[in-house]
Write an enzyme that holds these catalytic residues in place. Structure first.
Site, PDB file in Angstrom:
ATOM      1  N   PRO A  17       0.913  -0.872   0.037  1.00 46.67           N
ATOM      2  CA  PRO A  17      -0.001   0.040   0.020  1.00 46.67           C
ATOM      3  C   PRO A  17       0.841   1.246   0.005  1.00 46.67           C
ATOM      4  O   PRO A  17       2.374   1.148   0.134  1.00 46.67           O
ATOM      5  CB  PRO A  17      -0.760   0.024   1.315  1.00 46.67           C
ATOM      6  N   ALA A  29      -4.800   5.203   4.029  1.00 48.61           N
ATOM      7  CA  ALA A  29      -3.816   3.939   3.238  1.00 48.61           C
ATOM      8  C   ALA A  29      -4.982   2.975   2.351  1.00 48.61           C
ATOM      9  O   ALA A  29      -6.136   3.151   2.607  1.00 48.61           O
ATOM     10  CB  ALA A  29      -3.247   3.233   4.135  1.00 48.61           C
ATOM     11  N   ASN A  30      -4.258   2.418   1.624  1.00 52.06           N
ATOM     12  CA  ASN A  30      -5.133   1.263   1.117  1.00 52.06           C
ATOM     13  C   ASN A  30      -5.002  -0.058   1.703  1.00 52.06           C
ATOM     14  O   ASN A  30      -3.644  -0.282   2.253  1.00 52.06           O
ATOM     15  CB  ASN A  30      -4.821   1.012  -0.396  1.00 52.06           C
ATOM     16  N   ARG A  31      -5.761  -1.032   1.465  1.00 54.70           N
ATOM     17  CA  ARG A  31      -5.552  -2.342   2.001  1.00 54.70           C
ATOM     18  C   ARG A  31      -4.703  -3.139   1.110  1.00 54.70           C
ATOM     19  O   ARG A  31      -5.239  -3.267  -0.125  1.00 54.70           O
ATOM     20  CB  ARG A  31      -7.098  -3.224   2.051  1.00 54.70           C
TER      21      ARG A  31
END
Ligand code: C5P
Length: 218
Positions: A17, A29-31
């Site tokens: 991420p 954030a992203n997973r």
């Protein structure tokens, strides 16, 4: 493997991420576990490639024989990729945050009782895959992107391939348990059409993709 099919070739891989700071202690954030991207970097190195793995924060061990550049934000990921050019191929497997906070606060934001939460002003992040695909004379010969979709997986991937200007898209259906899981079911979208790969371990997806990249760079 000094005599592998990718010997003498340099490949940039993005993984994990990105983190976009809100203030010194908070981020958006992203997973992403980084499992697929790291496996791809390892598989390319196993075929003899010189690999630069540009990775956001993940719990994965460094793949053997790979140069790892650790970054946090999308802008840092782009800068690290550009600094790693020239490359024969690039594989963008990172889950890049589409937006960052327009301005990160220098000091920790205070929670004041009775006051409304602070607004999150967002700015668009650079698209690393699209930027590498449009890098002019320093464009890697083969640029591969990923498309994580929850519906119309192949149709969206075909559209994405054109929009990003990349050569291949690896499309995966993330509606089930793929996120952080050990297996992946993907479709490889190229100019020649769409291949449906059976569900397999992420390491096996990585090995097959690395073999295809070696073929394409021959
Ligand atoms: O647009 P979308 O996020 O669905 O595209 C996914 C592909 O684009 C992935 O290969 C991802 O690594 C890449 N990407 C990127 N930079 C961004 C957003 C996505 O490289 N800012």
């Amino acid at each position: 493997l000094a005599d592998g099919p990718l010997a003498g070739k340099h490949v940039i891989v993005t993984s994990g991420p990105t983190r976009e700071p809100i203030d010194p202690v908070r981020y958006i954030a992203n997973r992403s576990s980084g499992k697929q991207g790291h496996a791809i970097a390892g598989a390319l190195a196993a075929l003899g490639a010189k690999v630069t793995l540009v990775s956001g924060p993940v719990a994965q061990p460094d793949p053997p024989g790979v140069r790892v550049v650790r970054i946090e934000s999308a802008r840092d990921m782009l800068a690290a990729c550009e600094a790693a050019l020239p490359a024969d191929a690039a594989v963008c497997a990172a889950a890049v945050a589409d937006w960052r906070t327009a301005r990160a606060a220098d000091q920790k934001l205070k929670k004041v009782p009775g006051e409304a939460p602070p607004p999150l002003d967002l700015a668009l992040n650079p698209d690393i895959l699209a930027t590498l695909s449009a890098a002019g004379p320093s464009r890697p010969r083969l640029v591969v992107g990923f498309a994580a979709e929850t519906e119309s997986v192949v149709a969206n991937a075909v559209t994405k391939r054109a929009k990003k200007g990349c050569d291949w898209i690896v499309a995966n259906d993330v509606s089930g348990d793929v996120m952080g899981g050990t297996e992946n079911a993907v479709h490889l979208v190229t100019d020649a059409g769409v291949e449906d790969w059976p569900r397999m371990a992420k390491e096996e997806v990585a090995r097959r993709l690395a073999a295809r990249i070696a073929e394409a760079l021959q």
